[in-house]
Design an enzyme around this catalytic site. Structure first.
Site, PDB file in Angstrom:
ATOM      1  N   SER A 122      -6.078   7.028  12.736  1.00 46.21           N
ATOM      2  CA  SER A 122      -7.197   7.914  13.069  1.00 46.21           C
ATOM      3  C   SER A 122      -7.340   8.929  11.954  1.00 46.21           C
ATOM      4  O   SER A 122      -6.357   9.476  11.465  1.00 46.21           O
ATOM      5  CB  SER A 122      -6.936   8.643  14.391  1.00 46.21           C
ATOM      6  OG  SER A 122      -6.997   7.740  15.462  1.00 46.21           O
ATOM      7  N   HIS A 126     -10.654   2.713  -1.911  1.00 45.61           N
ATOM      8  CA  HIS A 126     -10.892   2.283  -0.531  1.00 45.61           C
ATOM      9  C   HIS A 126     -11.672   0.975  -0.572  1.00 45.61           C
ATOM     10  O   HIS A 126     -12.705   0.816   0.076  1.00 45.61           O
ATOM     11  CB  HIS A 126     -11.630   3.371   0.255  1.00 45.61           C
ATOM     12  CG  HIS A 126     -10.936   3.738   1.523  1.00 45.61           C
ATOM     13  ND1 HIS A 126     -11.570   4.034   2.682  1.00 45.61           N
ATOM     14  CD2 HIS A 126      -9.614   3.834   1.810  1.00 45.61           C
ATOM     15  CE1 HIS A 126     -10.690   4.310   3.629  1.00 45.61           C
ATOM     16  NE2 HIS A 126      -9.496   4.195   3.120  1.00 45.61           N
ATOM     17  N   HIS A 173       0.818  -1.206   0.000  1.00 46.98           N
ATOM     18  CA  HIS A 173       0.000   0.000   0.000  1.00 46.98           C
ATOM     19  C   HIS A 173       0.859   1.267   0.000  1.00 46.98           C
ATOM     20  O   HIS A 173       0.555   2.224  -0.693  1.00 46.98           O
ATOM     21  CB  HIS A 173      -0.904  -0.028   1.233  1.00 46.98           C
ATOM     22  CG  HIS A 173      -2.044   0.934   1.174  1.00 46.98           C
ATOM     23  ND1 HIS A 173      -3.164   0.684   0.435  1.00 46.98           N
ATOM     24  CD2 HIS A 173      -2.219   2.141   1.755  1.00 46.98           C
ATOM     25  CE1 HIS A 173      -4.001   1.707   0.573  1.00 46.98           C
ATOM     26  NE2 HIS A 173      -3.448   2.608   1.362  1.00 46.98           N
TER      27      HIS A 173
END
Lengths: 83, 764, 230
Positions: B322, B106, B60
């Site tokens: 986060s 995503h 990724h």
């Protein structure tokens, strides 16, 4: 004293609850045929300190009327426990 | 090779355990990669360091499988102000203005938790764009799901759409376009690719570079929690379902709206040295990438990072994903300015470190060095793999000739059936859930060929599109790649705009399978050649691999996001028919369309779903396509055209029906003499002409009396043009060849089939 | 006519409202932050669309406590004009400046589309440039626009001509009682509506039917202002 207020907010009976209707329908398609009605609401936990249960109660009612609910369409109940 | 001697205080206690218990394997590092790390550090990495390496070297973040392939793309051009390598690419649109854009996948988070997966995908791409100093002005989404007859697919689809809307609507950026395709190849591995476009002046361009020794490094936005730890590794894993749900992040669009306004206000002060979104691998990748771009180092004290949860250790803080956080390097002494601006927006800005010269990413925890790694080892030394590519056997087993169909079928019924295919049908059910109008610059809303958005204060507008056809790429990786770019560009020119540049999202299966890697390589070649041909360099993008489930890989699905420039918004062309009597023309080679066959077409999938993947995709003439699009643009600029619509999924009849529905006007169409000879066509030829998708065609309408001017322009570009009929106020579309009437379709029927299809599935 | 558009954290149609007023009336417009404590100089205050405070708890519930809302209450009491659009309508009902409440759409989905409205009362400062019964096209974009008022309130709204816009019959997009899309207060100087007139000011945006709402306000203001001057 510290208190935990458990507040349950639902739409008034006179107000249509489309979410509840959708959930009822979904339960029926899942073959929960005996379900006759679902009302979807909100649940909140408010931790607060107050001198007495009475004072805590007054505070919680104030919060609910001022902000936490819209009295035009919603009603609430609550439980108070000493934390 | 960078050598480092560990600082005396490096917490090495856990290094032995990492090695002996092979903990690095649970992070996704191979034994060979671990050995390489030991070599680079000159010692064994501790727990935190191994964690940092594992995310930075994950597929990724490092693009280790695809990096070599990506080098093939053309990335330069006079219009390019920022190519790949930053948070988003930037192109010049003249008058000191520029647009920044990027597309990102995503997919894996969406498969696990569709609402939050899709929502945070939108959130991430928005941050990538405003990080560059651009104000986001448009969102698009390219989605792939299984067929809607499956209840779980309907759940994934409905929740993803709700998540995309939930995020974009709240933050106030219009979702103006995109596409949705339904095919069971995506049943267990849906694709959610989100694209964002932002607007800026040249002076406002910001970059993600951490330069200037001693400059303060700030973390801004939300507080850090334990969410999404190892999300980057998780995105690279084969079966996302095997992983825990704990890696799913939850988005807060309200927070992001505040962050957006605060960051743009901060960038406008001119005191920002560098700014970077914290996406995958959070603080780790943002700090390493910022230092890498500047050739500097960073020292970060994790004890200073505001945390949402208690007792988070340095490993968790460095790897947390986060959402709604950014890393900012300010000019020295300007820390308070940042704090003031962020306070106004009820946000925190906290200094957590400084820029250094030693090229080290150093992580401190309570005064102790928790990790110390040369930035170059994390970024430049990340593995680059030479994956094996093997031509898949199925490609050589494809049938050259299309199937034989029994004649005497009802053409109108076939057309209705095609229009009701969810892939072709109106996507109103989807985009009515998106606020497509906020900012009041949306001239063409979702559902047309390309979305068109105005540039405030100018006559200009930009046309934006996403396009991709995985089935075509599966049937012919190279040609499929060429077609993907060609189709995107054709959509742009149909609105009257000049294509500028491309952002690509490369969605593929498991690259460790040589056949899959072949698909990636060959289609990338096709994309590259087409991007050269259309002068649309690739300026940003994203790669998503391991899109497989239960051993089945998705179709190789490169999705092209393209932006074009319309100098004069009054020259905007839309696809709906405008007026009774307007003449209908087809631009492009109809004669070839009649011979090309049905390979790869939606028609084939309706008629013979089991056999459809057995037929070859028609050859594609790139040179003819370039000429076609140049011709279309010149017609648009001369103002000769009333409407234009590109022929794609479903073929010519579907394109005609769509323009009829959009304009609420009928038509009388004669496809006689397409081949130049007046003869009745063979059934095979009729099908190819009406439903084939092999040849680039554009249906245009013009006012009566334009024939000569149109033909002159077409001749100049050596593009065939043929008048095929007239728009008619009578609400029926009629199509005939010689004396046979093939289609007699009331618009009402076309509407019902096309408009109601998806909604009726979703009511189940 | 001095105009203000309030910005709450999470407002996102603030600039659209500003642009629309400027373009349709050529009057000065300021964006004012929700902490503003003196808005007494403004003749028109717009509470714009968006997601104030993320619409967390209930749409508009938190915004009503902003200092600027005290100023909106004063403006309403003074007879100055207040226009709440979409989220702004929700804020105005939450704060009690308008009757009723806005519930989640009956489809449970956010809806963004062009809607046909019927002008139910053209004798207001906001609608005098429309004809009663006129059908106009104005877009909506909301998830909680399902208007509710009990029987008694509804009777009162009708009696005083407070219902200003209705969704065209059979095209009610959200389940609102009596197809209500917008209402005014009894005095007629505070309008709340779910549809976005500021998004319908140019044909290239799909409709220009929203322009007359702004020009109506300007004209009424001009008349009263002229009366005061003379």
């Amino acid at each position: 004293m510290d208190f935990l207020a458990k507040i349950y907010i639902t739409l008034k009976e006179s107000v249509l609850d489309p979410q509840g209707t959708a959930v009822t329908h979904a339960l029926h398609t899942l073959h929960y045929r005996t379900v006759s009605d679902v009302r979807v609401g909100k649940y909140m936990e408010v931790t607060l300190s107050a001198a007495s249960t009475e004072e805590a109660s007054t505070l919680i009612r104030g919060m609910c009327d001022d902000l936490l609910t819209n009295p035009v369409i919603e009603k609430y109940t609550y439980e108070l426990v000493e934390a | 090779m960078p050598q480092s001697s560990p600082s005396q205080h490096v917490a090495l206690a856990s290094a032995r355990t990492v090695k002996e218990e092979k903990i690095y394997r649970t992070f996704g590092l191979t034994d060979a990669e671990y050995e390489h790390i030991v070599e680079l550090l000159g010692r064994e990495p501790n727990y935190v360091e191994a964690g940092i390496f594992s995310v930075m070297w994950s597929e990724h973040c490092s693009y280790k499988s695809s990096r070599k392939v990506l080098r093939r793309f053309p990335t330069r051009g006079p219009q390019v102000l920022q190519g790949p390598g930053e948070n988003a690419g930037i192109v010049d649109i003249g008058d000191g203005m520029a647009v920044a854009f990027k597309i990102e996948s995503h997919n894996h988070p969406t498969a696990i938790e569709p609402y939050q997966g899709a929502a945070t995908g939108v959130g991430g791409i928005i941050r990538d764009v405003f990080t560059m100093g651009a104000r986001p002005i448009a969102l698009l989404n390219s989605l792939r799901f299984g067929e809607l007859d499956d209840a779980h697919t309907r759940y994934l689809f409905a929740e993803s759409v709700a998540g995309i809307g939930g995020y974009g609507n709240c933050i106030g950026i219009p979702t103006v376009g995109g596409e949705v395709v339904f095919d069971n190849r995506y049943q267990h591995n849906p694709l959610v690719n989100a694209m964002c476009v932002g607007l800026m002046t040249h002076e406002e361009i910001a970059t993600g570079s951490a330069s200037g020794v001693g400059n303060p490094v700030l973390i801004v936005g939300t507080r850090t929690g334990r969410d999404g730890i190892h999300g980057a590794t998780f995105a690279s894993a084969e079966d996302p379902h095997a992983k825990e749900r704990s890696a799913v992040q939850v988005g807060d669009p309200f927070m992001e709206k505040l962050l957006l306004e605060a960051c743009l206000e901060l960038i406008a002060t001119g005191k920002v040295v560098g700014i970077q979104d914290m996406g995958a691998a959070g603080l780790t990748s943002s700090s390493a990438e910022m230092a890498s771009r500047a050739g500097s180092g960073l020292t970060i004290d994790v004890t200073l990072v505001p945390c949402r949860e208690t007792e988070m250790n340095s490993y968790e803080i460095m790897l947390s994903e986060s959402q709604e956080r950014m890393l900012v390097v300010m000019q020295q002494g300007e820390e308070d300015l940042a704090k003031q601006i962020f306070e106004k927006w009820d946000l925190q800005a906290t200094v957590i470190g400084r820029v250094t010269t030693d090229g080290m990413l150093r992580v401190l925890e309570k005064g102790i060095v928790a990790a110390e790694i040369p930035v170059s080892a994390l970024v430049d030394e990340a593995p680059v793999l030479d994956r094996l590519a093997l031509r898949p056997a199925y490609l050589d087993e494809l049938d050259e000739n299309g199937p034989l169909f029994v004649e005497s079928e009802d053409f109108a019924e076939q057309l209705y059936a095609l229009l009701a295919r969810p892939t072709i049908a109106s996507k109103e059910w989807v985009y009515d859930q998106y606020d497509s109008m906020v900012r009041t610059e949306t001239f063409v809303r979702p559902g047309s060929d390309a979305a068109v958005v105005g540039i405030p204060g100018t006559q200009k507008a930009i046309a934006i599109v996403t396009d991709g056809n995985g089935r075509h790429v599966y049937l012919d990786p190279y040609t499929g790649g060429v077609r993907a770019v060609a189709e995107a560009a054709r959509n742009i020119v149909c609105s009257g705009a000049q294509p500028l540049a491309v952002t690509d999202c490369l969605n593929y299966g498991n690259p460790e399978k040589p056949e899959i890697f072949y698909q990636l390589e060959r289609s990338a070649d096709g994309l590259s050649v087409a991007c050269e041909a259309f002068k649309t360099p690739v300026i940003s993008g994203n790669v998503s691999l391991y899109n497989e489930s239960h051993g089945v890989d998705i179709y190789p699905t490169p999705v092209i996001g393209m932006v074009g420039l319309l100098e004069d918004r009054d020259q905007l062309i839309t696809s709906d028919w405008k007026a009774d009597g307007d003449e209908i023309y087809v631009l492009g080679d109809l004669e070839r369309a009649q011979k090309a066959g049905l390979g790869g077409s939606e028609y084939l999938f309706v008629k013979q779903p089991e056999q459809a993947l057995h037929y070859r995709l028609p050859e594609f003439d790139l040179k003819a396509e370039v000429a076609l699009q140049a011709c279309m643009l010149s017609l648009a600029k001369q103002g000769l055209v009333q409407s234009a619509h590109d022929v794609s999924d479903g073929g010519l009849l579907v394109a005609l029906a769509e323009s009829a529905i959009a304009g609420n006007l009928g038509a009388n169409i004669h496809l006689d003499a397409v081949s130049g000879v007046e003869r009745s066509l063979q059934y095979r030829e009729v099908l190819s002409l009406m439903f084939g998708e092999g040849v680039g065609l554009i249906v245009i309408t013009a006012k009566v009396g334009m024939t000569e001017a149109l033909e002159r322009a077409a001749r100049a570009h050596e593009v065939p043009i043929r008048r095929i009929g007239n728009v008619s106020v009578s609400p029926v579309v009629r199509v005939s060849i010689l004396d046979r009437l093939y289609i007699h379709a009331p618009i009402e029927r076309l509407q019902v089939a096309w408009r109601g299809a998806i909604a009726s599935w979703m009511r189940r | 006519m001095k105009c203000a558009v309030i910005q709450f954290p999470g407002s996102n149609c603030d600039v659209d409202a500003l642009k629309a007023i400027e373009e349709t009336t050529s009057q000065p417009v300021d964006l004012v932050w929700h902490t503003a404590r003196d808005l007494s100089s403004y003749d028109l205050i717009v509470v714009p669309g968006g997601f104030s405070y993320g619409d967390y708890l209930r749409a508009g519930a938190i915004a009503k406590f902003a200092p600027a809302m005290k100023e909106v209450e004063k403006a309403a009491a003074d007879g100055r004009f207040v226009l709440g659009i979409c989220n702004g309508f929700q804020v105005l009902t939450e704060s009690g400046l308008l009757e009723g409440a806005l519930r989640r759409n009956d489809s449970l989905q956010f809806r963004c589309e062009m809607t046909e409205l019927v002008v139910a009362n053209h004798h207001t400062a906001f609608t005098r440039h429309y004809a009663v019964g006129e059908r106009i096209v104005i877009p909506i974009a909301h998830g909680e626009g399902n208007y509710y008022a009990d029987e008694q309130t509804l009777k009162k709204l009708k009696k005083h001509g407070q219902i200003v816009f209705r969704y065209a019959k059979e095209h009610n997009p959200n389940g609102s009682v009596d197809d209500i899309a917008g209402i005014v207060n009894e005095r007629g100087n505070v309008l709340g509506m779910m549809p976005h007139p500021e998004r319908a000011i140019h044909s290239r945006l799909g409709s220009a039917d929203g322009r007359r709402l702004f020009t109506s306000i300007l004209e009424v203001w001009g008349e009263t202002h002229a009366a005061i001057q003379s």
